[in-house]
Write an enzyme that holds these catalytic residues in place. Structure first.
Site, PDB file in Angstrom:
ATOM      1  N   SER A  14      14.427 -10.674   3.540  1.00  0.00           N
ATOM      2  CA  SER A  14      15.698  -9.920   3.599  1.00  0.00           C
ATOM      3  C   SER A  14      16.918 -10.806   3.326  1.00  0.00           C
ATOM      4  O   SER A  14      17.085 -11.874   3.923  1.00  0.00           O
ATOM      5  CB  SER A  14      15.858  -9.267   4.968  1.00  0.00           C
ATOM      6  N   SER A  16      19.964  -9.525   3.753  1.00  0.00           N
ATOM      7  CA  SER A  16      21.075  -8.941   4.516  1.00  0.00           C
ATOM      8  C   SER A  16      21.827  -9.971   5.361  1.00  0.00           C
ATOM      9  O   SER A  16      23.065  -9.939   5.382  1.00  0.00           O
ATOM     10  CB  SER A  16      20.560  -7.809   5.415  1.00  0.00           C
ATOM     11  N   THR A  61      14.963  -1.768   7.939  1.00  0.00           N
ATOM     12  CA  THR A  61      14.339  -1.725   6.621  1.00  0.00           C
ATOM     13  C   THR A  61      12.860  -1.374   6.758  1.00  0.00           C
ATOM     14  O   THR A  61      12.397  -1.000   7.841  1.00  0.00           O
ATOM     15  CB  THR A  61      14.649  -3.029   5.831  1.00  0.00           C
ATOM     16  N   LYS A  65      12.322   2.907   8.798  1.00  0.00           N
ATOM     17  CA  LYS A  65      13.488   3.787   8.607  1.00  0.00           C
ATOM     18  C   LYS A  65      13.283   5.193   9.175  1.00  0.00           C
ATOM     19  O   LYS A  65      14.234   5.865   9.546  1.00  0.00           O
ATOM     20  CB  LYS A  65      13.843   3.872   7.118  1.00  0.00           C
ATOM     21  N   ASN A  86      19.122   3.574   8.139  1.00  0.00           N
ATOM     22  CA  ASN A  86      19.180   2.133   7.848  1.00  0.00           C
ATOM     23  C   ASN A  86      20.295   1.433   8.614  1.00  0.00           C
ATOM     24  O   ASN A  86      20.381   0.215   8.583  1.00  0.00           O
ATOM     25  CB  ASN A  86      19.309   1.873   6.335  1.00  0.00           C
ATOM     26  N   GLY A 128       9.965   4.615   1.212  1.00  0.00           N
ATOM     27  CA  GLY A 128      11.054   4.771   2.175  1.00  0.00           C
ATOM     28  C   GLY A 128      12.437   5.055   1.614  1.00  0.00           C
ATOM     29  O   GLY A 128      13.233   5.764   2.234  1.00  0.00           O
ATOM     30  N   ASN A 149       4.449  10.356  -8.176  1.00  0.00           N
ATOM     31  CA  ASN A 149       3.960   9.268  -7.337  1.00  0.00           C
ATOM     32  C   ASN A 149       2.453   9.145  -7.483  1.00  0.00           C
ATOM     33  O   ASN A 149       1.763  10.148  -7.645  1.00  0.00           O
ATOM     34  CB  ASN A 149       4.308   9.535  -5.862  1.00  0.00           C
ATOM     35  N   LYS A 154       2.159  12.207  -0.995  1.00  0.00           N
ATOM     36  CA  LYS A 154       3.473  11.703  -0.556  1.00  0.00           C
ATOM     37  C   LYS A 154       4.587  12.383  -1.334  1.00  0.00           C
ATOM     38  O   LYS A 154       5.667  12.632  -0.797  1.00  0.00           O
ATOM     39  CB  LYS A 154       3.545  10.183  -0.731  1.00  0.00           C
ATOM     40  N   VAL A 209      15.098  -0.079  -8.420  1.00  0.00           N
ATOM     41  CA  VAL A 209      15.581  -0.398  -7.077  1.00  0.00           C
ATOM     42  C   VAL A 209      15.413  -1.891  -6.776  1.00  0.00           C
ATOM     43  O   VAL A 209      16.161  -2.479  -6.000  1.00  0.00           O
ATOM     44  CB  VAL A 209      14.819   0.483  -6.043  1.00  0.00           C
TER      45      VAL A 209
HETATM   46  P1  ATR Z   1       6.870   2.525   2.081  1.00  0.00           P
HETATM   47  O1  ATR Z   1       6.005   3.659   1.620  1.00  0.00           O
HETATM   48  O2  ATR Z   1       6.306   1.784   3.262  1.00  0.00           O
HETATM   49  O3  ATR Z   1       8.297   2.889   2.224  1.00  0.00           O
HETATM   50  P2  ATR Z   1       7.595   1.300  -0.337  1.00  0.00           P
HETATM   51  O4  ATR Z   1       7.369  -0.110  -0.783  1.00  0.00           O
HETATM   52  O5  ATR Z   1       8.963   1.807  -0.190  1.00  0.00           O
HETATM   53  O6  ATR Z   1       6.758   1.430   0.965  1.00  0.00           O
HETATM   54  O7  ATR Z   1       6.831   2.314  -1.326  1.00  0.00           O
HETATM   55  C1  ATR Z   1       5.854   1.926  -2.128  1.00  0.00           C
HETATM   56  C2  ATR Z   1       5.879   2.854  -3.356  1.00  0.00           C
HETATM   57  O8  ATR Z   1       5.364   2.121  -4.452  1.00  0.00           O
HETATM   58  C3  ATR Z   1       4.985   4.056  -3.193  1.00  0.00           C
HETATM   59  O9  ATR Z   1       5.512   5.135  -3.912  1.00  0.00           O
HETATM   60  C4  ATR Z   1       3.686   3.552  -3.807  1.00  0.00           C
HETATM   61  O10 ATR Z   1       2.825   4.544  -4.275  1.00  0.00           O
HETATM   62  P3  ATR Z   1       1.701   5.174  -3.302  1.00  0.00           P
HETATM   63  O11 ATR Z   1       2.413   6.170  -2.468  1.00  0.00           O
HETATM   64  O12 ATR Z   1       0.714   5.744  -4.219  1.00  0.00           O
HETATM   65  O13 ATR Z   1       1.179   4.003  -2.494  1.00  0.00           O
HETATM   66  C5  ATR Z   1       4.223   2.785  -4.962  1.00  0.00           C
HETATM   67  N1  ATR Z   1       3.278   1.794  -5.469  1.00  0.00           N
HETATM   68  C6  ATR Z   1       2.917   0.627  -4.913  1.00  0.00           C
HETATM   69  N2  ATR Z   1       2.039  -0.025  -5.701  1.00  0.00           N
HETATM   70  C7  ATR Z   1       1.834   0.758  -6.797  1.00  0.00           C
HETATM   71  C8  ATR Z   1       1.045   0.652  -7.991  1.00  0.00           C
HETATM   72  N3  ATR Z   1       0.291  -0.419  -8.211  1.00  0.00           N
HETATM   73  N4  ATR Z   1       1.107   1.657  -8.890  1.00  0.00           N
HETATM   74  C9  ATR Z   1       1.883   2.733  -8.672  1.00  0.00           C
HETATM   75  N5  ATR Z   1       2.662   2.909  -7.583  1.00  0.00           N
HETATM   76  C10 ATR Z   1       2.629   1.943  -6.645  1.00  0.00           C
END
Ligand code: ATR
Length: 264
Positions: A14, A16, A61, A65, A86, A128, A149, A154, A209
């Protein structure tokens, strides 16, 4: 001296504390901002410290959240509508949860003078930060918001919160004016999304992001095809500035130095 914290797990990465402590010093405020790695079972105790005024403000974070909400007394409409907090502070003796990611995203889009109205937008990911991005786009009157997604459930859950978004199958392509990568893919420099809509047309806006690395493969490819690109740095700075303003009553300056702090 007032005390502020960012909590998460992991939290080592982080930035922040860097940015908040820079503004604290610059504005001659007697405060310190630290980071703390927590487990879910520590959240309740932490919130009691806000009530006892041992801690003056908290940034939240990944992955807390949403989880934090059950320990708070009150949510602002932004936090309520996104089910995402947040920024935490004590207001009239109530531990209040707010969400500055929403306007952080909105201000970043405003900075680059991109008008989302009449635009078709695709968000990739359902983690998140996504409810905040959707809510911000709705606030800015985006024409249509599509979401895809890897894990379909989700995406479907988000549709329960935001009835008007359109869920696309993973890999389904259409014409969009703006594409947002809100997945964690690209955090490691050589990782890339296995999707081919980058070739569709030029002159779209690609927003990632992620801000470290500065340019993910997603942005690199988009730029190469003649599109506008923006990483998550301005969004991150704006969400921090909005939290700072709430806690200290001072609008911090987003100067060159702040931008440099995040380039490490
Ligand atoms: P959190 O869900 O804990 O908030 P995040 O890092 O904000 O974590 O979210 C991860 C995002 O990246 C999710 O949308 C995840 O997809 P899944 O819901 O299918 O896990 C996506 N993500 C991570 N690795 C990925 C990959 N190799 N290919 C496609 N999407 C991926």
């Amino acid at each position: 001296m007032k005390k502020y914290l960012v909590i998460g797990n992991p939290i080592q990465h982080s930035l922040s504390p860097l940015i908040h402590n820079y503004w604290i010093k610059k504005n001659n405020i007697s405060a310190i901002y630290e980071k703390e790695k927590l487990e879910k079972q520590n959240l309740k105790n932490l919130i009691s410290k806000i009530r006892e005024r041992k801690i003056d403000g908290i940034n939240v974070t990944v992955p807390f959240k949403k989880d934090i909400i059950s320990y708070l007394d009150k949510l602002t409409p932004e936090a309520e509508n996104t089910q995402s907090v947040n920024t935490i502070y004590l207001n009239k003796n109530k531990v209040t949860g707010h969400n500055t990611d929403i306007d952080g995203f909105g201000l970043a889009i405003q900075d680059i003078k991109f008008d989302v109205s009449k635009k078709n937008i695709l968000i990739i990911g359902a983690g998140g930060v996504v409810p905040s991005i959707i809510y911000s786009l709705i606030k800015m009157k985006a024409h249509k918001i599509y979401l895809t997604n890897r894990t379909r459930e989700k995406a479907d859950d988000l549709k329960k919160l935001f009835k008007n978004i359109i869920i696309l199958n993973w890999g389904e392509t259409q014409n969009f004016d703006m594409i947002v990568n809100a997945t964690s893919v690209g955090l490691n420099a050589n990782e890339k999304l296995n999707l081919d809509f980058l070739k569709i047309k030029s002159n779209q806006l690609f927003f990632d992001v992620i801000y470290n690395p500065k340019e993910t493969i997603f942005l690199k490819n988009a730029k190469h095809s003649g599109n506008k690109t923006e990483n998550g740095k301005r969004m991150f700075i704006h969400q921090a500035a909005l939290a700072f303003k709430i806690w200290h009553g001072v609008q911090p300056e987003i100067d060159h130095e702040v931008e440099k702090l995040l380039d490490k």
